[in-house]
Enzyme design. Structure first.
Site, mmCIF file in Angstrom:
data_model
loop_
_atom_site.group_PDB
_atom_site.id
_atom_site.type_symbol
_atom_site.label_atom_id
_atom_site.label_comp_id
_atom_site.label_asym_id
_atom_site.label_seq_id
_atom_site.Cartn_x
_atom_site.Cartn_y
_atom_site.Cartn_z
ATOM 1 N N SER A 62 0.870 -1.170 0.000
ATOM 2 C CA SER A 62 0.000 0.000 0.000
ATOM 3 C C SER A 62 0.906 1.217 0.000
ATOM 4 O O SER A 62 2.067 1.136 0.377
ATOM 5 C CB SER A 62 -0.885 0.008 1.237
ATOM 6 N N ASP A 63 0.395 2.353 -0.462
ATOM 7 C CA ASP A 63 1.139 3.583 -0.302
ATOM 8 C C ASP A 63 1.195 3.846 1.206
ATOM 9 O O ASP A 63 0.428 3.281 1.969
ATOM 10 C CB ASP A 63 0.432 4.723 -1.052
ATOM 11 N N CYS A 64 2.119 4.709 1.660
ATOM 12 C CA CYS A 64 2.294 4.913 3.091
ATOM 13 C C CYS A 64 0.953 5.178 3.765
ATOM 14 O O CYS A 64 0.245 6.093 3.382
ATOM 15 C CB CYS A 64 3.163 6.124 3.371
#
Ligand SMILES: *[C@@H]1O[C@H](CO)[C@@H](O)[C@H](O)[C@H]1NC(C)=O
Ligand SMILES: *[C@@H]1O[C@H](CO)[C@@H](O)[C@H](O)[C@H]1NC(C)=O
Ligand SMILES: *[C@@H]1O[C@H](CO)[C@@H](O)[C@H](O)[C@H]1NC(C)=O
Ligand SMILES: *[C@@H]1O[C@H](CO)[C@@H](O)[C@H](O)[C@H]1NC(C)=O
Ligand SMILES: *[C@@H]1O[C@H](CO)[C@@H](O)[C@H](O)[C@H]1NC(C)=O
Ligand SMILES: *[C@@H]1O[C@H](CO)[C@@H](O)[C@H](O)[C@H]1NC(C)=O
Length: 786
Positions: A328-330
């Site tokens: 996932s993105d941050c």
């Protein structure tokens, strides 16, 4: 990702005390939480004599068996810990900590906590131009070579304990809106170009053979693809030099505009746009590039957060043959709950995110497989294949030359009245260089940079040609909120033989978490340019920095501004490349990979994801394929010091889809929209190979300069299909020709792929009738019949 970890991270979600505790739980599970561990000395688990007896260490076993075997040794608590980017390791199995997050968009970058320039022997790495400029070369060999060079530096830094082996690049979202702060990171607005860039980057980075070595296998590609589609073969256990990640999946290209932020944005996207614009770069990145990582984005797509969209993530595996790990993105998992309100509780957000990956065990096997393919468990790196790479393989003259080559090939000559440029070497007695970016070095790299090897400014680059070069910034900085420096700038300009003004953007204007609201030059920059141009003896040269398009229509028509060059963020060698172009040591050949819109475009809501225009709503559409209003400079625009003409040497006039099929079965396949006929591409797949043809194109150079020119073949489909693009790029090829000579190039056209369009229901169709192939103003009619 948030910007440099030393800068402020993205604004934390507003938290109540109750959610703080839950959020802690979330962050444990949430794949990357984007906080760092320093990469300490990296050890290998399967070392003699302690830990080499585990089956997961047995290199004669197939990788999937080794991965399963490792999984079987883990407790639930071990498993949960391994789902974060900051993997703390499992001492009892000899497994060291591993930081999954390193960045390498256009050189090893400091943004990821896996990279550290001050923890070892390597203090700097080659800073290639920002991606949007490299894209402007339209040269696949260059793209591949850059990625290979970055991979060498990545391995060298890994060996020294200064980086991981898993990098979160490339960014392949299409540059949909000119205001987007991260447009600079992308390969432009065209899905086909973005797809081509993705393939070269991933192959070069992950250590595949060079483009030339694999042309023999191109023909087998279609068969291979079918195998993947039916679920067989593939394996996904090829060795990886380093791991690349296709990001951000999908429909992500808005940072912060009005009430919309990338965290809360719900992108409403039609099936047609999804299939023919947003998805193709990801499909190619995975299917042809064979990327080992896919990053889901913060935003939701049609109401479902991208990281929770099981269909979307599974589609990548089942339809595109993805073998790798999803990240996932941050904090994107946290935003599912915090910003998107998609789940009732944070626990649900975690559950949904994991369900999209099916379950923890599958997710872990995917992670282990990538680590095993990278050789992360297998012994001392010094004896490994890449183990000898070290400090002497970083910032090499080869790599710096490649960066220089990229800056030269990418820079775009937008305007050049009466062949004002190039200036004559040894004749120009003095130069005045004006503008806040002219003396800059560190900001010439754009977003996601590291520590460059030996950066040069534009002023320094020009001084190599003209000793008497003076500089005044005119404005204090790029935002240029005062005209206090104008007098000094005017005064030195008046004294100089020639004047070069460096204007445009830097990261204070466009970056992660920061979109622009205007396409005009910031602050008093335009006033600075017109003031200098009005008071200088000769016409001036205008150099524009930045990744996003600028409305410089004031300069287009102004005869006192003779030439305009766009240099993007040209990286550490940019100053030198620009000087070579200005003084004719390099003949520019770059072409814009995105449309430059006028300021009036800012009336278009940035959150409107539609690519297609809608006249009833006054919506002009987006990109050269659909946008129907005025432009400043078009996609593909770019001049040179010479003049090229093109010529179609051979191409068929007619293609029969079914050479030998009975008329009756043909008619069953034929479909109709209004009075236009078409075929579904998936129904004629077995005929696609026989439709492929080579188009031979001649390029003639009419001028006194050698140079490379980008041949772009566009196509327009027959009939009146709803939402058909005005034209679309079929293929491109950069071709080198000597002065007053010619060259030939062959372009393979695959009608099923290149001459098809996507209909309103997201289905790919091949229109029947007269297709038009276009190169510049040349047109060739190709009739496709049953
Ligand atoms: C590694 O696996 C092979 C194949 O199963 C087996 O023959 C061999 O004994 C194993 N080696 C060790 C050291 O366990
Ligand atoms: C990452 O792991 C290290 C141990 O390797 C630990 O000291 C550190 O606190 C962790 N950081 C985060 C943000 O969890
Ligand atoms: C493409 O880039 C490569 C690598 O820099 C270079 O050698 C080649 O000449 C370029 N091709 C053209 C046509 O300019
Ligand atoms: C989520 O819910 C909160 C609190 O009810 C509300 O303030 C916020 O606007 C909602 N966000 C979205 C994206 O609907
Ligand atoms: C240009 O930059 C150099 C190096 O940072 C600095 O020494 C010099 O003073 C600057 N010149 C001007 C005119 O700002
Ligand atoms: C380019 O050269 C050709 C052949 O000499 C000439 O016909 C054409 O007008 C030139 N085009 C431009 C833009 O100079």
């Amino acid at each position: 990702m948030p910007s440099h970890p030393n800068n402020s991270p993205p604004p934390p979600p507003p938290m109540s005390t109750a959610t703080t505790i839950l959020l802690f739980l979330l962050l444990t599970l949430n794949i990357p939480n984007c906080q760092s561990i320093s990469p300490e000395s990296l050890k290998f688990p399967c070392q003699h004599p302690h830990h080499n007896s585990y089956p997961f260490c047995n290199t004669t076993l197939p990788l999937p068996i080794r991965a399963q075997s490792l999984l079987s040794l883990l407790t639930l608590s071990d498993k949960i810990k391994r789902l974060s980017n900051n993997d703390t390791g499992i001492p009892r199995l000899g497994i060291p900590p591993y930081e999954w997050w390193s960045e390498s968009l256009h050189g090893i970058a400091v943004n990821g906590p896996g990279v550290s320039f001050d923890a070892g022997l390597i203090p700097a790495a080659t800073s290639f131009p920002q991606v949007i400029l490299t894209t402007a070369s339209f040269n696949r060999t260059l793209w591949f070579s850059i990625a290979s060079a970055i991979a060498v530096e990545a391995r060298a830094m890994y060996n020294g304990g200064q980086a991981g082996l898993t990098f979160w690049a490339p960014t392949i979202n299409v540059f949909r809106d000119p205001r987007w702060g991260r447009g600079q990171e992308t390969p432009g607005e065209d899905p086909m170009v973005a797809a081509a860039y993705a393939i070269e980057y991933v192959r070069g980075f992950q250590g595949e053979k060079s483009k030339n070595d694999r042309t023999g296998t191109e023909n087998k590609k279609r068969n291979r693809r079918r195998r993947v589609l039916t679920g067989g073969g593939g394996g996904g256990d090829d060795e990886l030099m380093v791991s690349a990640c296709c990001k951000h999946f999908t429909a992500y290209d808005l940072e912060n505009w009005g009430v919309y932020t990338r965290y809360n944005f719900n992108a409403i996207v039609t099936e047609q746009d999804l299939q023919d614009t947003y998805h193709p770069p990801f499909k190619s990145c995975i299917q042809e590039g064979k990327a080992s990582c896919l990053m889901c984005s913060y935003n939701a797509v049609n109401g479902i957060p991208a990281c929770a969209d099981q269909d979307l993530l599974q589609k990548a595996r089942t339809e595109w043959g993805f073998k790798g790990y999803v990240t996932s993105d941050c904090d994107a998992v946290a935003t599912i709950y915090e910003y998107q309100n998609y789940t009732k509780s944070p626990e649900d957000a975690v559950a949904i995110a994991l369900k999209a990956e099916e379950d923890i065990d599958k997710a872990l096997v995917n992670l282990f497989m990538v680590q095993l393919r990278l050789g992360l468990y297998d012994g001392d790196p010094i004896t490994g294949k890449f183990g000898k790479l070290g400090p002497r393989d970083v910032c090499t003259s080869d790599h710096k030359n490649l960066a220089l080559e990229a800056a030269r090939q990418g820079m775009v000559l937008l305007k050049n009245d009466n062949k004002f440029l190039p200036l004559q070497k040894n004749v120009v007695s003095s130069l005045a260089v004006i503008g806040p970016m002219a003396n800059a070095t560190s900001t010439l790299g754009g977003g996601y940079i590291g520590i460059p090897c030996s950066p040069t400014s534009i002023v320094e680059g020009l001084k190599r040609y003209v000793k008497r070069t003076t500089h005044a910034s005119g404005c204090l900085d790029v935002s240029c909120t005062s005209n206090g420096g104008f007098l000094e700038a005017v005064s030195i300009s008046k004294k100089a033989d020639f004047v070069i003004i460096v204007a445009g953007l830097d990261l204070t204007q466009e970056t992660e978490d920061h979109d622009r609201f205007s396409l005009l030059l910031p602050g008093y920059q335009m006033a600075l340019i017109t003031t200098i141009a009005a008071t200088s003896e000769k016409p001036v040269v205008l150099v524009l920095t930045g990744g996003g398009p600028l409305d410089v229509s004031f300069a287009q028509g102004d005869p006192r501004i003779a030439s305009i060059i766009w240099v993007g963020y040209p990286g550490e060698t940019g100053g030198r490349a620009l000087a070579e172009i200005i003084f004719g040591d390099h003949n520019p050949g770059g072409k814009l990979p995105m449309t430059w819109y006028p300021e009036s475009f800012t009336r278009v809501p940035m959150n409107n994801m539609n690519m297609r225009s809608d006249l009833s709503r006054g919506y002009p559409g987006r990109t050269y394929r659909f946008y129907i209003s005025d432009i400043v400079y078009g996609f593909g625009h770019g001049l040179s010091y010479t003049n090229y003409t093109y010529n179609i040497l051979s191409a068929p006039n007619k293609l029969h889809v079914f050479e030998s099929m009975k008329t009756k079965s043909r008619n069953i396949l034929q479909q109709k929209e209004g009075s236009s006929n078409y075929l579904y591409v998936d129904e004629i797949e077995e005929h696609c190979d026989s439709l492929r043809f080579q188009m031979e194109i001649g390029v003639k150079n009419h001028g006194p300069f050698d140079g490379s020119s980008v041949v772009m073949v566009f196509a327009r489909v027959p009939g009146s299909f709803k939402g058909a693009p005005m034209k679309q790029l079929v293929e491109f090829e950069s071709v080198h020709t000597g002065s007053y000579s010619d060259a030939k190039t062959g372009i393979i056209v695959d009608p099923c792929k290149h001459l098809s369009i996507v209909n309103e229901f997201g289905k790919t169709i091949l229109p029947l009738g007269d297709h038009i192939l276009m190169i510049d103003d040349l047109e060739h009619i190709l009739s496709i019949v049953m």
